[in-house]
Design a protein around this motif. Sequence first.
Motif, PDB file in Angstrom:
ATOM      1  N   THR A  71       0.860  -1.180   0.000  1.00 27.42           N
ATOM      2  CA  THR A  71       0.000   0.000   0.000  1.00 27.42           C
ATOM      3  C   THR A  71       0.897   1.231   0.000  1.00 27.42           C
ATOM      4  O   THR A  71       2.016   1.184   0.497  1.00 27.42           O
ATOM      5  N   LEU A  72       0.398   2.320  -0.544  1.00 27.76           N
ATOM      6  CA  LEU A  72       1.152   3.575  -0.572  1.00 27.76           C
ATOM      7  C   LEU A  72       0.282   4.715  -0.072  1.00 27.76           C
ATOM      8  O   LEU A  72      -0.845   4.893  -0.556  1.00 27.76           O
ATOM      9  N   ASP A  73       0.793   5.489   0.876  1.00 27.29           N
ATOM     10  CA  ASP A  73       0.139   6.726   1.276  1.00 27.29           C
ATOM     11  C   ASP A  73       0.606   7.837   0.353  1.00 27.29           C
ATOM     12  O   ASP A  73       1.811   8.007   0.133  1.00 27.29           O
ATOM     13  N   ILE A  74      -0.349   8.571  -0.179  1.00 25.91           N
ATOM     14  CA  ILE A  74      -0.055   9.668  -1.095  1.00 25.91           C
ATOM     15  C   ILE A  74      -0.667  10.920  -0.476  1.00 25.91           C
ATOM     16  O   ILE A  74      -1.878  11.006  -0.292  1.00 25.91           O
ATOM     17  N   HIS A  75       0.181  11.865  -0.130  1.00 30.69           N
ATOM     18  CA  HIS A  75      -0.266  13.063   0.570  1.00 30.69           C
ATOM     19  C   HIS A  75      -0.603  14.165  -0.436  1.00 30.69           C
ATOM     20  O   HIS A  75      -0.228  14.081  -1.609  1.00 30.69           O
ATOM     21  N   PRO A  76      -1.348  15.192  -0.011  1.00 28.88           N
ATOM     22  CA  PRO A  76      -1.774  16.235  -0.951  1.00 28.88           C
ATOM     23  C   PRO A  76      -0.604  16.799  -1.755  1.00 28.88           C
ATOM     24  O   PRO A  76       0.463  17.097  -1.220  1.00 28.88           O
ATOM     25  N   GLY A  77      -0.810  16.876  -3.058  1.00 29.89           N
ATOM     26  CA  GLY A  77       0.188  17.426  -3.959  1.00 29.89           C
ATOM     27  C   GLY A  77       1.243  16.432  -4.415  1.00 29.89           C
ATOM     28  O   GLY A  77       2.059  16.765  -5.272  1.00 29.89           O
ATOM     29  N   GLN A  78       1.259  15.225  -3.887  1.00 28.29           N
ATOM     30  CA  GLN A  78       2.276  14.248  -4.266  1.00 28.29           C
ATOM     31  C   GLN A  78       1.856  13.440  -5.492  1.00 28.29           C
ATOM     32  O   GLN A  78       0.671  13.177  -5.695  1.00 28.29           O
ATOM     33  N   SER A  79       2.864  13.025  -6.264  1.00 26.88           N
ATOM     34  CA  SER A  79       2.665  12.122  -7.398  1.00 26.88           C
ATOM     35  C   SER A  79       3.712  11.021  -7.323  1.00 26.88           C
ATOM     36  O   SER A  79       4.885  11.302  -7.077  1.00 26.88           O
ATOM     37  N   TYR A  80       3.287   9.778  -7.527  1.00 24.39           N
ATOM     38  CA  TYR A  80       4.165   8.609  -7.505  1.00 24.39           C
ATOM     39  C   TYR A  80       3.978   7.839  -8.796  1.00 24.39           C
ATOM     40  O   TYR A  80       2.877   7.768  -9.336  1.00 24.39           O
ATOM     41  N   SER A  81       5.047   7.185  -9.257  1.00 25.62           N
ATOM     42  CA  SER A  81       4.958   6.205 -10.340  1.00 25.62           C
ATOM     43  C   SER A  81       5.399   4.868  -9.777  1.00 25.62           C
ATOM     44  O   SER A  81       6.400   4.786  -9.064  1.00 25.62           O
ATOM     45  N   VAL A  82       4.635   3.826 -10.132  1.00 27.65           N
ATOM     46  CA  VAL A  82       4.955   2.474  -9.672  1.00 27.65           C
ATOM     47  C   VAL A  82       4.924   1.524 -10.859  1.00 27.65           C
ATOM     48  O   VAL A  82       4.278   1.797 -11.870  1.00 27.65           O
ATOM     49  N   LEU A  83       5.650   0.410 -10.705  1.00 29.44           N
ATOM     50  CA  LEU A  83       5.569  -0.676 -11.667  1.00 29.44           C
ATOM     51  C   LEU A  83       4.828  -1.825 -11.004  1.00 29.44           C
ATOM     52  O   LEU A  83       5.065  -2.129  -9.827  1.00 29.44           O
ATOM     53  N   VAL A  84       3.939  -2.449 -11.767  1.00 30.19           N
ATOM     54  CA  VAL A  84       3.141  -3.571 -11.266  1.00 30.19           C
ATOM     55  C   VAL A  84       3.257  -4.712 -12.268  1.00 30.19           C
ATOM     56  O   VAL A  84       3.004  -4.513 -13.464  1.00 30.19           O
ATOM     57  N   ASN A  85       3.642  -5.880 -11.785  1.00 26.51           N
ATOM     58  CA  ASN A  85       3.693  -7.074 -12.617  1.00 26.51           C
ATOM     59  C   ASN A  85       2.317  -7.730 -12.648  1.00 26.51           C
ATOM     60  O   ASN A  85       1.706  -7.920 -11.596  1.00 26.51           O
ATOM     61  N   ALA A  86       1.856  -8.069 -13.836  1.00 25.36           N
ATOM     62  CA  ALA A  86       0.603  -8.825 -13.981  1.00 25.36           C
ATOM     63  C   ALA A  86       0.967 -10.302 -13.844  1.00 25.36           C
ATOM     64  O   ALA A  86       0.994 -11.053 -14.808  1.00 25.36           O
ATOM     65  N   ASP A  87       1.280 -10.709 -12.610  1.00 24.42           N
ATOM     66  CA  ASP A  87       1.815 -12.050 -12.360  1.00 24.42           C
ATOM     67  C   ASP A  87       0.924 -12.902 -11.458  1.00 24.42           C
ATOM     68  O   ASP A  87       1.370 -13.898 -10.909  1.00 24.42           O
ATOM     69  N   GLN A  88      -0.322 -12.526 -11.320  1.00 26.49           N
ATOM     70  CA  GLN A  88      -1.258 -13.270 -10.492  1.00 26.49           C
ATOM     71  C   GLN A  88      -2.141 -14.159 -11.375  1.00 26.49           C
ATOM     72  O   GLN A  88      -2.188 -13.986 -12.582  1.00 26.49           O
ATOM     73  N   PRO A  89      -2.847 -15.113 -10.766  1.00 25.30           N
ATOM     74  CA  PRO A  89      -3.774 -15.932 -11.563  1.00 25.30           C
ATOM     75  C   PRO A  89      -4.777 -15.049 -12.303  1.00 25.30           C
ATOM     76  O   PRO A  89      -5.186 -13.993 -11.801  1.00 25.30           O
ATOM     77  N   ILE A  90      -5.151 -15.465 -13.512  1.00 27.89           N
ATOM     78  CA  ILE A  90      -6.109 -14.689 -14.295  1.00 27.89           C
ATOM     79  C   ILE A  90      -7.373 -14.490 -13.468  1.00 27.89           C
ATOM     80  O   ILE A  90      -7.940 -15.441 -12.934  1.00 27.89           O
ATOM     81  N   GLY A  91      -7.774 -13.238 -13.337  1.00 21.95           N
ATOM     82  CA  GLY A  91      -8.933 -12.895 -12.532  1.00 21.95           C
ATOM     83  C   GLY A  91      -9.117 -11.394 -12.525  1.00 21.95           C
ATOM     84  O   GLY A  91      -8.478 -10.659 -13.284  1.00 21.95           O
ATOM     85  N   SER A  92      -9.987 -10.938 -11.651  1.00 19.46           N
ATOM     86  CA  SER A  92     -10.228  -9.511 -11.441  1.00 19.46           C
ATOM     87  C   SER A  92      -9.806  -9.166 -10.026  1.00 19.46           C
ATOM     88  O   SER A  92     -10.092  -9.927  -9.090  1.00 19.46           O
ATOM     89  N   TYR A  93      -9.160  -8.020  -9.870  1.00  8.77           N
ATOM     90  CA  TYR A  93      -8.621  -7.594  -8.581  1.00  8.77           C
ATOM     91  C   TYR A  93      -9.005  -6.151  -8.312  1.00  8.77           C
ATOM     92  O   TYR A  93      -8.979  -5.311  -9.220  1.00  8.77           O
ATOM     93  N   TYR A  94      -9.343  -5.862  -7.053  1.00  9.33           N
ATOM     94  CA  TYR A  94      -9.680  -4.492  -6.682  1.00  9.33           C
ATOM     95  C   TYR A  94      -8.445  -3.600  -6.683  1.00  9.33           C
ATOM     96  O   TYR A  94      -7.371  -4.004  -6.250  1.00  9.33           O
ATOM     97  N   MET A  95      -8.647  -2.381  -7.131  1.00  7.50           N
ATOM     98  CA  MET A  95      -7.717  -1.273  -6.919  1.00  7.50           C
ATOM     99  C   MET A  95      -8.491  -0.333  -5.992  1.00  7.50           C
ATOM    100  O   MET A  95      -9.632   0.022  -6.297  1.00  7.50           O
ATOM    101  N   VAL A  96      -7.887   0.034  -4.862  1.00  8.62           N
ATOM    102  CA  VAL A  96      -8.624   0.802  -3.857  1.00  8.62           C
ATOM    103  C   VAL A  96      -7.863   2.061  -3.467  1.00  8.62           C
ATOM    104  O   VAL A  96      -6.653   2.006  -3.208  1.00  8.62           O
ATOM    105  N   ALA A  97      -8.571   3.171  -3.418  1.00 13.38           N
ATOM    106  CA  ALA A  97      -8.043   4.419  -2.865  1.00 13.38           C
ATOM    107  C   ALA A  97      -8.922   4.774  -1.670  1.00 13.38           C
ATOM    108  O   ALA A  97     -10.150   4.835  -1.798  1.00 13.38           O
ATOM    109  N   SER A  98      -8.286   4.965  -0.515  1.00 11.63           N
ATOM    110  CA  SER A  98      -9.012   5.285   0.722  1.00 11.63           C
ATOM    111  C   SER A  98      -8.440   6.539   1.345  1.00 11.63           C
ATOM    112  O   SER A  98      -7.228   6.767   1.295  1.00 11.63           O
TER     113      SER A  98
END
Length: 152
Positions: A71-98
Motif C-alpha cells: 500500500t502507498l500513502d499519497i499526501h496532498p500534492g504528491q505524485s508517484y509512479s509504480v511498476l506492477v507485474n501482472a503475475d497473479q492468476p487470471i482474474g479480477s482484482y480491486y484497486m482501492v483508494a481510501s
Amino acid sequence: MGSSILNHPAGILINGQGPYGSNFTVKPGSLYRFRFSNVGLKTSINFRIQNHRMRLIEVEGSHTLQNYYDTLDIHPGQSYSVLVNADQPIGSYYMVASSRFLEPQLNSTAVLQYAGLGGVTPSFLSSQLPPGPNPNDYTYSIEQARSIRFES
C-alpha cells in the motif's frame, strides 16, 4: 476578506471516475506503470491493488531506490509512479483508494482485470476490499516516508 475553511472531500476518484468507474485490462506476464497523483488540498489517500505489490520508481519526478509496497500513502500534492507485474492468476482484482486520517473514511475502487477473463465485472469480485493500514495510524505513513530514498 474572511478566512475560509476547507471542507472534507465528497469522494475520491480513480482515473476521473467514482467507485467501479474504471477497469484496467492487463495482459498476464506483462509489466505496467501506474502514476498516482493526489490533487486534493488536505486529505491524504492510501492506494493498493489486491494481491499485487507495487515497485515505487518515481516520486515528484525524481527516481527513487526501488522499494516494494503493498500500500502507498499519497499526501496532498504528491505524485508517484509504480511498476506492477501482472503475475497473479487470471482474474479480477480491486484497486482501492481510501482517505487517511479522516472520519468517516472514503473509499473508491477500480478493477484490474486480466485479459482472457471474458467479461467478468466487479459484481463477481470478492465483497471484501483489500485492507489498507489503520486509517488513523500515523506511524505507517511516517515509516513509509522514511523508506523512500532518492537516487543521486
